[in-house]
Write a protein that holds these residues in place. Structure first.
Motif, PDB file in Angstrom:
ATOM      1  N   ASN A 221       0.843  -1.206   0.000  1.00 17.61           N
ATOM      2  CA  ASN A 221       0.000   0.000   0.000  1.00 17.61           C
ATOM      3  C   ASN A 221       0.871   1.246   0.000  1.00 17.61           C
ATOM      4  OD1 ASN A 221      -2.270   1.530   0.004  1.00 17.61           O
ATOM      5  ND2 ASN A 221      -2.660   1.346   2.194  1.00 17.61           N
ATOM      6  N   GLY A 222       1.921   1.180  -0.786  1.00 15.25           N
ATOM      7  CA  GLY A 222       2.773   2.360  -0.948  1.00 15.25           C
ATOM      8  C   GLY A 222       3.625   2.634   0.275  1.00 15.25           C
ATOM      9  N   THR A 223       4.555   3.547   0.081  1.00 20.82           N
ATOM     10  CA  THR A 223       5.418   3.932   1.197  1.00 20.82           C
ATOM     11  C   THR A 223       4.627   4.772   2.191  1.00 20.82           C
ATOM     12  OG1 THR A 223       7.344   3.705  -0.190  1.00 20.82           O
ATOM     13  CG2 THR A 223       7.632   5.074   1.722  1.00 20.82           C
ATOM     14  N   SER A 224       3.492   5.285   1.771  1.00 24.59           N
ATOM     15  CA  SER A 224       2.607   5.983   2.715  1.00 24.59           C
ATOM     16  C   SER A 224       2.310   5.052   3.887  1.00 24.59           C
ATOM     17  CB  SER A 224       1.288   6.354   2.039  1.00 24.59           C
ATOM     18  OG  SER A 224       1.527   7.111   0.895  1.00 24.59           O
ATOM     19  N   THR A 225       2.038   3.793   3.581  1.00 22.13           N
ATOM     20  CA  THR A 225       1.736   2.843   4.646  1.00 22.13           C
ATOM     21  C   THR A 225       3.014   2.292   5.267  1.00 22.13           C
ATOM     22  OG1 THR A 225      -0.411   2.294   3.738  1.00 22.13           O
ATOM     23  CG2 THR A 225       0.612   0.630   5.117  1.00 22.13           C
TER      24      THR A 225
ATOM     25  N   CYS B 226       8.658  16.495   5.825  1.00 25.82           N
ATOM     26  CA  CYS B 226       8.609  15.120   5.303  1.00 25.82           C
ATOM     27  C   CYS B 226       7.186  14.778   4.839  1.00 25.82           C
ATOM     28  CB  CYS B 226       9.092  14.133   6.361  1.00 25.82           C
ATOM     29  SG  CYS B 226       8.027  14.049   7.776  1.00 25.82           S
ATOM     30  N   HIS B 227       7.082  13.640   4.172  1.00 28.38           N
ATOM     31  CA  HIS B 227       5.793  13.211   3.621  1.00 28.38           C
ATOM     32  C   HIS B 227       4.762  13.060   4.735  1.00 28.38           C
ATOM     33  CE1 HIS B 227       2.946  10.239   1.780  1.00 28.38           C
ATOM     34  NE2 HIS B 227       3.126  11.061   0.753  1.00 28.38           N
ATOM     35  N   LYS B 228       3.500  13.309   4.406  1.00 22.64           N
ATOM     36  CA  LYS B 228       2.496  13.358   5.464  1.00 22.64           C
ATOM     37  C   LYS B 228       2.323  12.026   6.192  1.00 22.64           C
ATOM     38  CE  LYS B 228      -1.556  12.884   2.494  1.00 22.64           C
ATOM     39  NZ  LYS B 228      -2.801  13.561   2.139  1.00 22.64           N
TER      40      LYS B 228
ATOM     41  N   LEU C 193      14.174  11.206   8.584  1.00 26.27           N
ATOM     42  CA  LEU C 193      14.505  12.155   7.506  1.00 26.27           C
ATOM     43  C   LEU C 193      14.189  11.571   6.136  1.00 26.27           C
ATOM     44  CD1 LEU C 193      18.003  13.140   8.941  1.00 26.27           C
ATOM     45  CD2 LEU C 193      15.970  14.592   8.992  1.00 26.27           C
ATOM     46  N   THR C 194      14.094  12.453   5.153  1.00 27.32           N
ATOM     47  CA  THR C 194      13.774  12.037   3.789  1.00 27.32           C
ATOM     48  C   THR C 194      15.020  12.111   2.914  1.00 27.32           C
ATOM     49  OG1 THR C 194      11.598  13.010   4.092  1.00 27.32           O
ATOM     50  CG2 THR C 194      12.250  12.498   1.835  1.00 27.32           C
ATOM     51  N   ASN C 195      15.380  10.983   2.321  1.00 26.47           N
ATOM     52  CA  ASN C 195      16.631  10.920   1.552  1.00 26.47           C
ATOM     53  C   ASN C 195      16.380  10.083   0.283  1.00 26.47           C
ATOM     54  OD1 ASN C 195      19.540  11.168   1.251  1.00 26.47           O
ATOM     55  ND2 ASN C 195      19.569   8.967   1.575  1.00 26.47           N
TER      56      ASN C 195
ATOM     57  N   TRP D 282      15.052   6.435   7.425  1.00 22.20           N
ATOM     58  CA  TRP D 282      15.320   7.193   6.206  1.00 22.20           C
ATOM     59  C   TRP D 282      14.219   6.878   5.214  1.00 22.20           C
ATOM     60  CZ3 TRP D 282      19.123  10.765   6.189  1.00 22.20           C
ATOM     61  CH2 TRP D 282      20.169  10.636   7.107  1.00 22.20           C
ATOM     62  N   ASP D 283      13.438   7.871   4.889  1.00 23.84           N
ATOM     63  CA  ASP D 283      12.401   7.687   3.869  1.00 23.84           C
ATOM     64  C   ASP D 283      13.086   7.865   2.510  1.00 23.84           C
ATOM     65  OD1 ASP D 283      10.430   8.010   1.977  1.00 23.84           O
ATOM     66  OD2 ASP D 283       9.126   9.234   3.250  1.00 23.84           O
ATOM     67  N   GLU D 284      13.344   6.745   1.854  1.00 23.47           N
ATOM     68  CA  GLU D 284      13.997   6.796   0.543  1.00 23.47           C
ATOM     69  C   GLU D 284      12.974   6.439  -0.532  1.00 23.47           C
ATOM     70  OE1 GLU D 284      17.792   4.674   0.738  1.00 23.47           O
ATOM     71  OE2 GLU D 284      18.625   6.242   2.008  1.00 23.47           O
ATOM     72  N   ALA D 285      11.784   7.026  -0.364  1.00 23.20           N
ATOM     73  CA  ALA D 285      10.690   6.736  -1.306  1.00 23.20           C
ATOM     74  C   ALA D 285      11.165   6.851  -2.749  1.00 23.20           C
ATOM     75  CB  ALA D 285       9.531   7.699  -1.048  1.00 23.20           C
ATOM     76  N   TRP D 286      11.954   7.883  -3.028  1.00 22.94           N
ATOM     77  CA  TRP D 286      12.378   8.149  -4.411  1.00 22.94           C
ATOM     78  C   TRP D 286      13.696   7.494  -4.757  1.00 22.94           C
ATOM     79  CZ3 TRP D 286       8.716  10.099  -7.211  1.00 22.94           C
ATOM     80  CH2 TRP D 286       7.717  10.832  -6.560  1.00 22.94           C
ATOM     81  N   PHE D 287      14.319   6.849  -3.780  1.00 23.47           N
ATOM     82  CA  PHE D 287      15.738   6.587  -3.887  1.00 23.47           C
ATOM     83  C   PHE D 287      16.078   5.094  -3.855  1.00 23.47           C
ATOM     84  CE2 PHE D 287      20.075   8.083  -2.180  1.00 23.47           C
ATOM     85  CZ  PHE D 287      20.386   8.733  -3.357  1.00 23.47           C
TER      86      PHE D 287
ATOM     87  N   ASN E 247      11.136   2.399   0.885  1.00 27.17           N
ATOM     88  CA  ASN E 247      11.254   2.919  -0.482  1.00 27.17           C
ATOM     89  C   ASN E 247      10.047   2.527  -1.311  1.00 27.17           C
ATOM     90  OD1 ASN E 247      11.923   0.720  -2.620  1.00 27.17           O
ATOM     91  ND2 ASN E 247      13.163   0.159  -0.854  1.00 27.17           N
ATOM     92  N   SER E 248       9.643   3.489  -2.141  1.00 27.35           N
ATOM     93  CA  SER E 248       8.536   3.211  -3.057  1.00 27.35           C
ATOM     94  C   SER E 248       9.136   2.507  -4.267  1.00 27.35           C
ATOM     95  CB  SER E 248       7.863   4.508  -3.505  1.00 27.35           C
ATOM     96  OG  SER E 248       7.258   5.146  -2.418  1.00 27.35           O
ATOM     97  N   THR E 249       9.189   1.200  -4.186  1.00 31.02           N
ATOM     98  CA  THR E 249       9.789   0.424  -5.274  1.00 31.02           C
ATOM     99  C   THR E 249       9.111   0.804  -6.592  1.00 31.02           C
ATOM    100  OG1 THR E 249       9.837  -1.260  -3.564  1.00 31.02           O
ATOM    101  CG2 THR E 249      10.648  -1.912  -5.737  1.00 31.02           C
ATOM    102  N   HIS E 250       7.834   1.109  -6.494  1.00 33.89           N
ATOM    103  CA  HIS E 250       7.089   1.471  -7.714  1.00 33.89           C
ATOM    104  C   HIS E 250       7.530   2.817  -8.286  1.00 33.89           C
ATOM    105  CE1 HIS E 250       4.223   4.541  -6.013  1.00 33.89           C
ATOM    106  NE2 HIS E 250       4.585   3.968  -4.888  1.00 33.89           N
ATOM    107  N   LYS E 251       8.153   3.644  -7.476  1.00 30.32           N
ATOM    108  CA  LYS E 251       8.540   4.962  -7.990  1.00 30.32           C
ATOM    109  C   LYS E 251       9.817   4.891  -8.824  1.00 30.32           C
ATOM    110  CE  LYS E 251       6.897   7.893  -4.164  1.00 30.32           C
ATOM    111  NZ  LYS E 251       5.543   8.229  -4.554  1.00 30.32           N
ATOM    112  N   SER E 252      10.715   3.967  -8.508  1.00 33.12           N
ATOM    113  CA  SER E 252      11.982   3.979  -9.254  1.00 33.12           C
ATOM    114  C   SER E 252      12.378   2.629  -9.840  1.00 33.12           C
ATOM    115  CB  SER E 252      13.112   4.533  -8.373  1.00 33.12           C
ATOM    116  OG  SER E 252      13.467   3.618  -7.364  1.00 33.12           O
TER     117      SER E 252
END
Ligand SMILES: Cc1ncc(COP(=O)(O)O)c(C=O)c1O
Length: 921
Positions: free
Chosen positions: A386-390, A412-414, A470-472, A500-505, A576-581
């Motif tokens: 359910n995404g990195t949101s979850t 940082c993300h909500k 932190l967001t990285n 470390w929120d590496e949603a994009w990374f 990490n949002s695997t779906h993002k990258s």
């Protein structure tokens, strides 16, 4: 021809583009060859074409030593054709090679390897043929062999290994042989087809080629000093160096040393298997295939495919499973046709039949988790559907409980803020540095984080500070120096946990440039550092000088603090949002863990996972996470290097284009990272702006570095605000982007992008620039002035970004304290009772009166405008004049938590007064 003379020579320093420069060079050689052939056919042979061809061939020949294709047979044919002046053969064979490289046909067409065969790699389908094992074609890779043997015997060795091929082999591979340490390192760096490295003990250090730049690189970045490597340790040193660059590669060693002893030593740790002497050729062949099979294995996906083929009657929920309710329907069959049968055949709400359960994995999901942990360099990995949101909420809840303090980037993300509300932990908001000119934030300076920790220490509550969150990298590409941040924070509190929120990374693990800035990369590096006896000495010297850390001593903020190796615990979580990258379906996310004390967290992690994960997780998302991992382990290096190169090209082209750069600009490292955080002084990345040595130094040491794949394209000078420009790109040019700021859009390259995509974007920017130029020229003075005013408003009249003010006193334990943490959860839930709340319209004079005379206005909820996407108000926060000014200037439509018709939702002053002294709810 002109193209040839303009082309820069292949520069091995330019890691990102050397492979592409090679393909380009073959294409140019093909054009030159055709011109030469035509001139010969006309009876007027052009000597200059032949000379150009010779020059290009010489240049490209150095690189060809590191790739299996085109290989010695084709190269000899090309060289001889040139020598003999046979333009027709030269042109035909060079074209064949060029096409094969461009289309990748050499991977599955034997004709592409044969100089005499006419069948050449044509550009056939848009999609390459299905080259998966069992479907006719076998996936192809290359094995790099570093050998002391005489090059004259290499061809025979290649043939010997080729003869071991069996029909049941899952893959097919070719050998690339090189003769030295340096060539081995270069081969592993440049040849993205390499999946396995075979080291024959006894090779020498120096390359046959003269490569001073490479030498510098090896020395500085692989930390190899040729003078200090013992000749007997060359193979194991090379193995270590290659692993540090490409950890996914399998390395084999063939030696006549005492293998039994070597096998157990630390020296041999990077080596997958050691063979005694050379007679074990079949074993080596099978091991090479086995190593790649291990990465290829995708246990969950494999089982799901098997499941889809079985005739299963379902008597559980989920009518779409097996697809009968769809394909038999008179009304929704188009859905079935659109998605295809497999989607439904691969659906089930059962966890039996080998499908395993995401909530209690014991079978192939457990295995898939283990493979993901290995691939991403973590101790544990968990899939999220359910995404990195979850995923963020899961991790926050797993590691925090009510009363804990979390030092967290307010920007940082909500999901983090909501995670804190749910867990009851108290946020201590720290601010990222502002980039007011683009209406966005950078990242949180280390000084700020250390100050927060030291303030907590001074106030006697350091024991409650549990996490730094932190967001990285940030949405806009600011990468932390993850090692330095953790090192210094651990010096203040040795058991701190980092999220470390590496949603994009997530992709960053897969190339050595980005990897140095990742959470898991840093966790591994710090673990090794603190175990090293040399660190003890470094720490002892530091401790003797610094003494006990006095939180009131401001000098500590500017001192590089070191943690006590006897106390420090490495406790790192990454989402990490695997779906993002990567190639996962939307919402596919991962949680990675490197926590030396995970045994204390495992239970709460499970609880948090149960709290937030659906009991009907999507099977296709799980499978796609499994496959995304497979892809990254096999081609992540190539793909992430390519996306970086593409981004660098766009940056260079936009900023140096005489017309485009009048109206558009890609923000550089210098513009995105203020000088105080960029000690290296680097301004922009890569040749010709800076050498790669400078870039690597900057990425190793600067406080923040910019991920070049995230491009802030400033469009204000073209008269567009971000939202408007985003709409225009989508409507007129089918270009989609997602993030905007007041005067910019964010363009990101990812593993999906091609050079054509980059060309399309640049063409569009050129077209728009031409349009603006033409319009301005044709319009009168008044319109030109209006344009200038619009540009000024977008580029210079930018609103200040409001910092987090403070929690209202009733939500703070010590309102007089410096540390700003507060009870956000009670404030959040107070708003559930309507009687506790009131509304004031943004335009109302009441607001100004209350700002001046009180009573304080306290937000009842989160208010999050998009863009910029961070909460400018959180529950319990006192609203200040800066916040109101920002809200009044805000010209975006989407503001979560705010409805203009109602106004700001506040907690009533009398309700707040009644709460005084109540602490937790
Ligand atoms: C920093 C950050 N973290 C988390 C998320 C949420 O990720 P997801 O979309 O996978 O739920 C986002 C989404 O944009 C994000 O930017």
């Amino acid at each position: 021809m002109a193209e040839t003379s303009r082309a820069r020579s292949i520069d091995l320093r330019d890691f990102f583009s050397a492979a592409e420069a090679r393909t380009d060079r073959w294409r140019q050689m093909s054009a030159v060859g055709r011109a030469w052939e035509t001139s010969v056919a006309r009876g007027k042979p052009e000597e200059s074409s032949r000379e150009d061809a010779a020059k290009l061939l010489n240049e490209v020949a150095i690189l060809e030593d590191y790739w299996a294709y085109p290989g010695s047979r084709l190269m000899t044919t090309v060289r001889e054709a040139l020598k003999e002046g046979n333009a027709a053969v030269f042109a035909r064979v060079v074209q064949k090679i060029s096409n094969a490289l461009l289309t990748g046909s050499y991977r599955h067409e034997t004709a592409a390897w044969d100089p005499l065969e006419e069948g050449e790699g044509r550009v056939t389908d848009v999609l390459p043929p299905d080259v998966q094992p069992g479907n006719g074609h076998k996936s192809y890779f290359e094995a790099l062999v570093v050998t002391p043997n005489d090059p004259r015997g290499w061809e025979r060795a290649r043939n010997d290994l080729r003869r071991l091929r069996r029909p049941e082999d899952p893959f097919v591979y070719e050998l690339v042989q090189v003769g030295s340490f340096e060539d081995g390192a270069i081969g592993a760096i440049f040849n993205t087809n390499v999946q396995a490295v075979v080291l024959y003990d006894g090779f020498e250090f120096r390359s046959r080629h003269d490569l001073p730049v490479m030498r510098d690189f090896l020395l500085r970045h692989l930390r190899i000093d040729p003078n200090s490597v013992a000749p007997g340790a060359l193979a194991t040193t090379l193995a270590r160096a290659i692993k540090s660059f490409r950890p996914e590669l399998d390395i084999y060693l063939l030696t006549d040393r005492a293998v039994e002893q070597l096998a157990g030593s630390d020296e041999a740790a990077p080596i997958r298997r050691i063979f005694h002497a050379v007679e074990e050729l079949m074993e080596l062949h099978l091991s090479i295939l086995d190593g790649v099979s291990e990465r290829y294995e995708a246990p969950y996906f494999a089982n799901l495919k098997k499941y889809a083929q079985r005739p299963i009657g379902t008597f559980h929920a989920l009518p779409v499973a097996r697809g009968k309710s769809i394909f038999r329907s008179n009304w929704i069959r188009d859905m079935g046709n659109f998605y295809g049968t497999n989607l439904f055949l691969a659906e089930s709400s059962a966890t039996t039949g080998g499908l395993d359960s995401l909530l209690e994995p014991t079978g192939n999901i457990k295995k898939a988790h283990e493979l993901a942990a290995r691939a991403f360099g973590a101790k544990r990995a968990y899939f999220g559907t359910n995404g990195t949101s979850t995923s963020n909420k899961i991790v926050v809840q797993a590691i925090c409980k009510p009363g804990d303090i979390v030092i967290v980037d307010r920007n940082c993300h909500k999901s983090h803020h909501y995670g804190l509300v749910l867990s009851g932990a108290q946020p201590y908001y720290v601010e990222a540095y502002p980039l007011t000119q683009y209406s966005m934030y950078g990242a949180v300076p280390l000084r700020t984080i250390k100050k927060a920790l030291l303030d907590c220490k001074a106030e006697g509550k350091l024991d409650r500070v549990k996490v730094v969150d932190l967001t990285n990298c940030t949405f806009d590409g600011h990468m932390y120096n993850t090692r330095r941040v953790m090192e210094e924070c651990l010096a203040i509190k040795p058991d701190l946990i980092f999220l470390w929120d590496e949603a994009w990374f997530g992709f960053a693990r897969f190339n050595p440039f980005h990897r140095r800035r990742t959470a898991m990369g840093a966790a591994a590096a710090l673990t090794a550092r603190y175990r090293d006896p040399a660190y003890r000495q470094e720490y002892a010297a530091f401790a003797a000088k610094a003494g006990a850390l006095d939180p009131k001593n401001d000098k500590l903020l500017d001192t590089h603090l070191l943690p006590d190796p006897d106390k420090v615990r490495i406790r790192v979580y990454q989402t990490n949002s695997t779906h993002k990258s990567m190639s996962a379906l939307r919402q596919g996310s991962m949680m990675l863990v490197w926590d030396e004390d995970f045994h204390h967290v495992e239970g709460t992690f499970e609880e948090a996972f149960f709290t937030h994960t659906s009991t009907s997780p999507n099977l296709q998302i799980i499978a796609s996470l499994d496959v995304a991992r497979r892809q990254m382990e096999l081609e992540g290096y190539e793909l992430t290097m390519r996306m970086t190169e593409l981004a660098l090209k766009i940056r260079r082209e936009v900023n140096s284009h005489p017309l485009i750069s009048k109206y558009f600009h890609v923000a550089t490292a210098e513009e995105m990272v203020p000088a105080e955080f960029r000690a290296s002084g680097i301004k922009d990345y890569g040749p010709p702006n800076s050498s790669w040595k400078d870039v690597l130094d900057s990425w190793d040491h600067d406080e923040f570095a910019l991920d070049p794949t995230r491009l802030t394209v400033v469009c204000g000078a073209a008269g567009f605000d971000g939202t408007q420009f985003k709409g225009l790109l989508a409507e007129r040019f089918d270009i989609q982007i997602n993030k905007t700021s007041r005067n910019s859009i964010l363009v990101q390259t990812n593993i999906n992008n091609t050079r054509s995509d980059a060309a399309h974007l640049i063409r569009v920017l050129a077209e728009l620039s031409r349009e603006i130029e033409k319009n301005l020229a044709e319009k009168g003075r008044a319109e030109q002035d209006a344009f200038a005013a619009r540009v000024k408003s977008l580029m210079t009249d930018v609103p200040d970004l409001p910092n987090f003010s403070r929690f209202h006193d009733v939500f703070r334990e010590n309102p007089k304290g410096v540390s700003n943490e507060g009870h956000m959860r009670p404030a959040f839930f107070m708003a559930y009772d309507e009687a506790n709340c009131e509304f004031v319209k943004l335009a109302s004079k009441d607001i100004d009166t209350r700002l001046k005379n009180g009573p304080a206005m306290v937000s009842a909820n989160f208010v999050i405008p998009y863009p910029p996407g961070f909460p400018i108000m959180v529950p319990g926060q006192v609203i200040t004049e800066e916040t109101i000014t920002f809200m009044r200037k805000l010209d975006v439509k989407e503001i979560h938590g705010y409805h203009a018709a109602q106004g700001l939702k506040l907690l009533k002053p009398d309700v707040l007064a009644a709460r005084k002294g109540k602490g937790e709810l």
